[in-house]
Design a protein around this motif. Structure first.
Motif, PDB file in Angstrom:
ATOM      1  N   VAL A  16       0.846  -1.200   0.000  1.00 30.60           N
ATOM      2  CA  VAL A  16       0.000   0.000   0.000  1.00 30.60           C
ATOM      3  C   VAL A  16       0.884   1.254   0.000  1.00 30.60           C
ATOM      4  CG1 VAL A  16      -1.725   1.305   1.312  1.00 30.60           C
ATOM      5  CG2 VAL A  16      -1.926  -1.178   1.135  1.00 30.60           C
ATOM      6  N   LYS A  17       1.915   1.227   0.805  1.00 29.77           N
ATOM      7  CA  LYS A  17       2.823   2.383   0.899  1.00 29.77           C
ATOM      8  C   LYS A  17       3.452   2.704  -0.457  1.00 29.77           C
ATOM      9  CE  LYS A  17       6.783   1.518   3.026  1.00 29.77           C
ATOM     10  NZ  LYS A  17       7.871   1.461   2.041  1.00 29.77           N
ATOM     11  N   THR A  28      -8.622  -6.273  -2.319  1.00 31.69           N
ATOM     12  CA  THR A  28      -9.087  -5.281  -1.332  1.00 31.69           C
ATOM     13  C   THR A  28      -8.115  -4.112  -1.260  1.00 31.69           C
ATOM     14  OG1 THR A  28     -10.173  -6.980  -0.030  1.00 31.69           O
ATOM     15  CG2 THR A  28      -9.658  -4.922   1.112  1.00 31.69           C
ATOM     16  N   LEU A  29      -6.820  -4.439  -1.217  1.00 35.54           N
ATOM     17  CA  LEU A  29      -5.810  -3.377  -1.130  1.00 35.54           C
ATOM     18  C   LEU A  29      -5.827  -2.523  -2.392  1.00 35.54           C
ATOM     19  CD1 LEU A  29      -2.827  -5.382   0.439  1.00 35.54           C
ATOM     20  CD2 LEU A  29      -4.611  -4.077   1.607  1.00 35.54           C
ATOM     21  N   ASP A  30      -5.983  -3.162  -3.546  1.00 33.46           N
ATOM     22  CA  ASP A  30      -6.029  -2.405  -4.813  1.00 33.46           C
ATOM     23  C   ASP A  30      -7.217  -1.454  -4.824  1.00 33.46           C
ATOM     24  OD1 ASP A  30      -3.718  -3.455  -5.850  1.00 33.46           O
ATOM     25  OD2 ASP A  30      -4.707  -5.024  -7.025  1.00 33.46           O
ATOM     26  N   ALA A  31      -8.354  -1.924  -4.317  1.00 31.17           N
ATOM     27  CA  ALA A  31      -9.548  -1.068  -4.291  1.00 31.17           C
ATOM     28  C   ALA A  31      -9.307   0.135  -3.371  1.00 31.17           C
ATOM     29  CB  ALA A  31     -10.754  -1.882  -3.811  1.00 31.17           C
ATOM     30  N   PHE A  32      -8.659  -0.119  -2.238  1.00 28.55           N
ATOM     31  CA  PHE A  32      -8.357   0.950  -1.280  1.00 28.55           C
ATOM     32  C   PHE A  32      -7.390   1.956  -1.903  1.00 28.55           C
ATOM     33  CE2 PHE A  32      -5.580   2.336   2.351  1.00 28.55           C
ATOM     34  CZ  PHE A  32      -6.521   3.063   3.057  1.00 28.55           C
ATOM     35  N   ILE A  33      -6.367   1.434  -2.573  1.00 29.98           N
ATOM     36  CA  ILE A  33      -5.377   2.295  -3.232  1.00 29.98           C
ATOM     37  C   ILE A  33      -6.062   3.169  -4.280  1.00 29.98           C
ATOM     38  CG2 ILE A  33      -3.408   2.235  -4.846  1.00 29.98           C
ATOM     39  CD1 ILE A  33      -2.603  -0.443  -3.254  1.00 29.98           C
ATOM     40  N   GLU A  34      -6.927   2.543  -5.052  1.00 24.48           N
ATOM     41  CA  GLU A  34      -7.634   3.257  -6.118  1.00 24.48           C
ATOM     42  C   GLU A  34      -8.481   4.388  -5.528  1.00 24.48           C
ATOM     43  OE1 GLU A  34      -6.797   2.788  -9.150  1.00 24.48           O
ATOM     44  OE2 GLU A  34      -8.128   4.480  -9.620  1.00 24.48           O
TER      45      GLU A  34
END
Lengths: 490, 456
Positions: free
Chosen positions: A366-367, A439-445
């Motif tokens: 994420v970072k 999930t992480l990709d959606a959050f990043i987006e």
């Protein structure tokens, strides 16, 4: 689901004459409570609701729909380790053979409970490199207090009553200095370097024969591993102090590195973080305290110990004379202990090694995916969490608070914000090992979208959230008016 | 490496490591000196499937003996309506954290506001915090609150009739926090008012802690206590059984400044002593001295009524070492437990629960005294549903015979004294069976199988 905010309070649903309970008949009505002296009875009954059962069920079900939990969606709240709370753990916590046990049942009728208790003590000691654990403390802050009591008791047992100073890094959780104060210790703050780690040069002059010990989280609240930990521990030990490990950030080390091997003497673990027990909206938690060899006898009473003979292992509850005393009614939050042990059994010796690495991978992923739009004050590999200092583009006037509130609109919980205090616009993000790449990709987006919105439509971000059950709340009004109970007269 | 709690496929690992510029998970630990990395095998069991976990706890569960409970001593066997666990299983409640993001935490904040209201109603006090760990630590927090409030005075008096379970926690906190903890003597099962007045006259008293009902189940008469304490500028702290507050004179009515205790008696399962839920209520005047979280009412930007954590300037994350307490959470889910319980029971149900306990306990006490083998330890003192009896019989033997008959006969509080509690859960048959065990132990039929027999 709720189509709109469910705002009722149970008192507003009350109608005289309704009831939500059933009780068996009283067979001994000849003995009446009215026979007690009148001045010992309350003159007016409490104003409690009168509601039927379905009304109660609907009320709290609707209320739950105003809430967001880990089961609802991604919950990257830094330093809180919001991992998945496995369902089997919940079933075991209310296992019928355990849930009805009274704490003062005769010896020999609680052997199963004591065995779970002992086995969890042993597992935690093995995973953290400590000698023994107590599971009595009820929460992380309670564990800190208990651990500091161990520290003071140790020094006093050696006649060194002048050791009253506890060194705490300026980046530490607020509970560290507060626990020290409750324990009657004086707090001395040590500075952090630009990279957030402890400034060893600032530490050195603080070390004298008044030092009881030093409290640290490692990785620290910025998610950075304290590389000089061995040096720091040696310095504190040299000065006669003990090293306290605040287990708030234990998750990234789970399976890779043990606080006992890093030079720590006393530590606590948050079972509700690292060992998957639910946070329950703020509790019940559990804050077991572990100590290295030589400090066991100072742990709080009562303790569960193994008593083996040739044939079988047995367990008993013991009260030791050298103990610091009592910090809890009995043996802690047993229901939470059952959950944590179910988790350890489910993971087993192999899978536990993946917990820290996968949590750490998720945080770094994420970072790395967002550092072009958010200000990353400390480059390099982080552990389970990291801190952004707000949006990179400061010209929009959009603050960390605004970003956090806008995240809620997109169905994510916000990170921990404005902590640690080292950065003005701190956003502390902790994705646990249970979160998938999708999930992480959606959050990043979504965070990238918010960064764009901040440039193109800052007012919309500043007035967020827009899609939540309620809009931004007036904190000042709450503090001024101090309405903390329902007004029945209104 | 597929495992049910880890979603990462090999593709995921490769892609994610790639974005971090790394080749393996080991690279993520490049900042940790190699000699600090754990490389051995853990002495832990192999991973268990869900069915095996269940089997494991079933097997251990068979080593426990389920006893009909006549023990109290601060932990009470009350009935928990089915509704409560189903509500607690709503994972929106269960899997959330402290309601920092109020816009998506109104559920938690609403029930805490209801909880605070109900506890204020039960105790007759003006305000309540959002709950605490348990009744023993709530008492310790109240003790420290009294000392903080008194500024220079650091002596706290605690009655000898307060439960020893509570007193030993008070003693520990006092020792470390620099509180001079002194006792007020017991006389015939109740606290000596004369001793209180003497000790207050010695000065330096910040707070006085008493219990209602007290450890022996006696409902003490605290007429005049609040005035005596206030004259000495000391806070009167009353440690209460939450359920009993449905019928007994409240701390508010006695003029107390702080009410504390455990809410476990409001339907929370015994669960071998935890989790329960501590409560702490006080007056508006003292709200800023109160430890723990507090929820307050406000409005949102659209003008709707809503709730937030408030008065946080007292707390550790802002005040650090100057905070009113180091506590940074509450016992939220157990506060929900109590809130749903009280919603279902209402004033009437709570009264009935107390009536049943009172009736059953007084019937049992009468039977035991009539047997000639027991006397009431404090014959003239009023009690609710818990009482102490004396006997010449061997209490260890009685406990063993009881356990053989699946009965927990109560708590031995002295060589010749047994503390017995009756809640609404106890049926007339169970009470009669206890009488049989206690009055005729050697001829009581043992109907248990050998596997369940307790080992001494």
């Amino acid at each position: 689901m709720n189509n709109q905010y469910y705002s009722k309070l149970i008192f507003e649903l009350s109608r005289e004459g309704r009831q939500g309970y059933s009780l068996p008949p009283n067979e001994f009505v000849n003995f009446k409570i009215e026979d007690l002296p009148r001045q010992l009875l309350r003159q007016e009954g409490p104003k409690l609701p009168e509601v039927d059962e379905l009304t109660v069920v609907r009320h709290y079900t609707n209320m739950s729909n105003n809430n967001f939990g880990v089961d609802t969606g991604f919950y990257p709240l830094g330093s809180c380790t919001m991992k998945y709370n496995p369902k089997i753990n919940e079933d075991m916590a209310v296992h019928p053979d355990f849930v009805g046990l009274h704490p003062f049942q005769p010896a020999g009728t609680v052997d199963g409970a004591l065995e779970v208790y002992y086995n969890l003590q042993h597992s935690l000691a093995e995973l953290s490199g400590m000698s023994e654990f107590t599971l009595n403390p009820y929460a992380g802050a309670h564990g800190e207090l208990t651990g500091l009591m161990v520290m003071r008791t140790y020094h006093e047992s050696r006649g060194e009553t002048q050791r009253r100073k506890v060194i705490v890094p300026d980046s530490a959780h607020g509970t560290n200095p507060a626990s020290a104060a409750v324990c009657g210790l004086e707090v001395v703050t040590v500075k952090s370097l630009a990279d957030g780690t402890v400034d060893v040069d600032d530490l050195r002059p603080l070390l004298d024969d008044t030092v009881a010990g030093m409290m640290m989280t490692n990785p620290n609240t910025l998610g950075i591993f304290e590389r000089k930990i061995a040096t720091i521990a040696a310095m504190v030990h040299e000065a006669g102090g003990l090293m306290y490990y605040d287990g708030a950030n234990l998750n990234p080390l789970l399976g890779r590195c043990r606080p006992g091997d890093l030079g720590f003497d006393i530590m606590h673990i948050n079972l509700h973080k690292t060992f998957s027990t639910p946070h329950g909206g703020g509790g019940p938690g559990s804050g077991p305290v572990g100590v290295r060899a030589g400090l066991e006898r100072f742990l709080p009473n009562p303790r569960v110990v193994k008593v083996s003979d040739d044939e079988t292992d047995g367990f008993m509850v013991q009260h030791g004379d050298d103990s610091l005393g009592y910090v809890s009614g009995h043996l802690g939050n047993f229901g939470v202990i059952m959950r944590a042990y179910a988790y350890i059994l489910s993971l087993g010796r192999e899978n536990v090694k993946q917990v820290g690495p996968l949590a750490t991978l998720n945080a770094n992923y994420v970072k790395e995916s967002l550092k072009d739009v958010f200000e990353l004050p400390i480059e390099g590999v982080c552990k389970h969490e990291f801190v952004f200092d707000g949006l990179k583009d400061k010209s929009t006037g959009v603050t960390t608070l605004d970003v956090a509130k806008r995240l809620l609109d997109y169905g994510f919980h916000a990170p921990t914000i404005y902590f640690p205090l080292l950065f003005h616009e701190a956003m502390m993000i902790e994705p646990t090992e249970n979160e998938s790449r999708e999930t992480l990709d959606a959050f990043i987006e979504v965070l990238r979208t918010i960064a764009r919105e901040a440039r193109e439509n800052p007012d919309m971000v500043k007035t967020a959230p827009h899609n939540t059950p309620v809009r931004r709340l007036d904190d000042t009004k709450a503090a001024l008016e101090q309405i903390v109970t329902y007004n029945f007269e209104a | 490496m597929a495992y049910k709690y880890f979603p990462h496929t090999q593709d995921d690992l490769d892609a994610m490591l790639g974005r971090c510029g790394m080749k393996s998970l080991d690279d993520l630990y490049q900042d940790i000196p190699d000699e600090l990395v754990f490389k051995r095998e853990y002495d832990l069991p192999d991973a268990m499937s869900e069915a095996e976990v269940r089997r494991y706890f079933n097997e251990l569960g068979r080593k426990n003996v389920q006893l009909t409970c006549f023990a109290g001593g601060g932990y009470y066997d009350h009935y928990s309506p089915s509704v409560i666990n189903h509500i607690l299983d709503r994972s929106e409640f269960l899997t959330s954290y402290t309601p920092y993001q109020a816009e998506i935490s109104q559920g938690t904040l609403q029930y805490i506001f209801e909880y605070q209201t109900m506890m204020a109603q039960l105790t007759g006090m003006e305000v309540s915090n959002a709950s605490m760990y348990d009744g023993t630590t709530a008492a310790a927090e109240a003790m420290m609150m009294a000392v903080a409030n008194a500024k220079k005075r650091n002596r706290v008096l605690v009655s000898e009739t307060v439960s020893p379970i509570v007193r030993r926690v008070l003693h520990t906190y006092a020792k470390f926090h620099g509180v001079e903890l002194d006792t007020i003597q017991e006389k015939d099962g109740v606290t000596s008012f004369d001793d209180l007045k003497n000790k207050l006259a010695e000065g330096n008293v910040a707070g006085v802690i008493v219990a209602s009902p007290n450890f022996y189940g006696i409902v003490e008469d605290y007429t005049g206590w609040a005035d005596a304490c206030h004259e000495a500028k000391a806070l009167l702290i009353m440690h209460c059984n939450a359920s009993a507050l449905g019928v007994l004179k409240t701390p508010g009515e006695w003029g107390a400044d702080v009410a504390v205790g455990d809410g476990q008696s409001l339907g929370i399962p015994l669960s071998y002593g935890g989790p329960g839920v501590g409560f702490l209520c006080t007056s508006k005047k003292l709200i800023r001295k109160m430890p723990g979280r507090i929820v307050g009412q406000t409005t949102d930007a659209a003008g709707q009524r809503a709730f937030v954590l408030t008065l946080q300037a007292r707390e550790q994350h802002i005040r650090r070492e100057k905070a009113t307490s180091n506590i940074c959470s509450n016992q939220s889910l157990m506060a929900l437990y109590v809130t749903v319980y009280l919603s279902l029971m209402g004033r009437k149900g709570l009264r009935e629960v107390n009536e049943m306990g009172y009736s059953g306990a007084h019937y049992l006490a009468k039977r035991l005294v009539e047997s000639g083998k027991f006397t009431l330890a404090y014959p003239d003192k009023p009690f609710l549903n818990e009482f102490a009896v004396k006997t010449d019989q061997d209490l260890d033997l009685l406990a063993t015979v009881g356990a053989l008959n699946d009965i927990n006969i109560g708590i031995r509080i002295a060589d010749d004294t047994l503390l017995i509690c009756v809640t609404e859960q106890r049926t007339p048959d169970e009470i009669d069976q206890l009488v049989e065990v206690l009055t005729n132990p050697l001829s009581t039929k043992c109907d248990c199988d050998d596997d369940n027999s307790p080992q001494e």
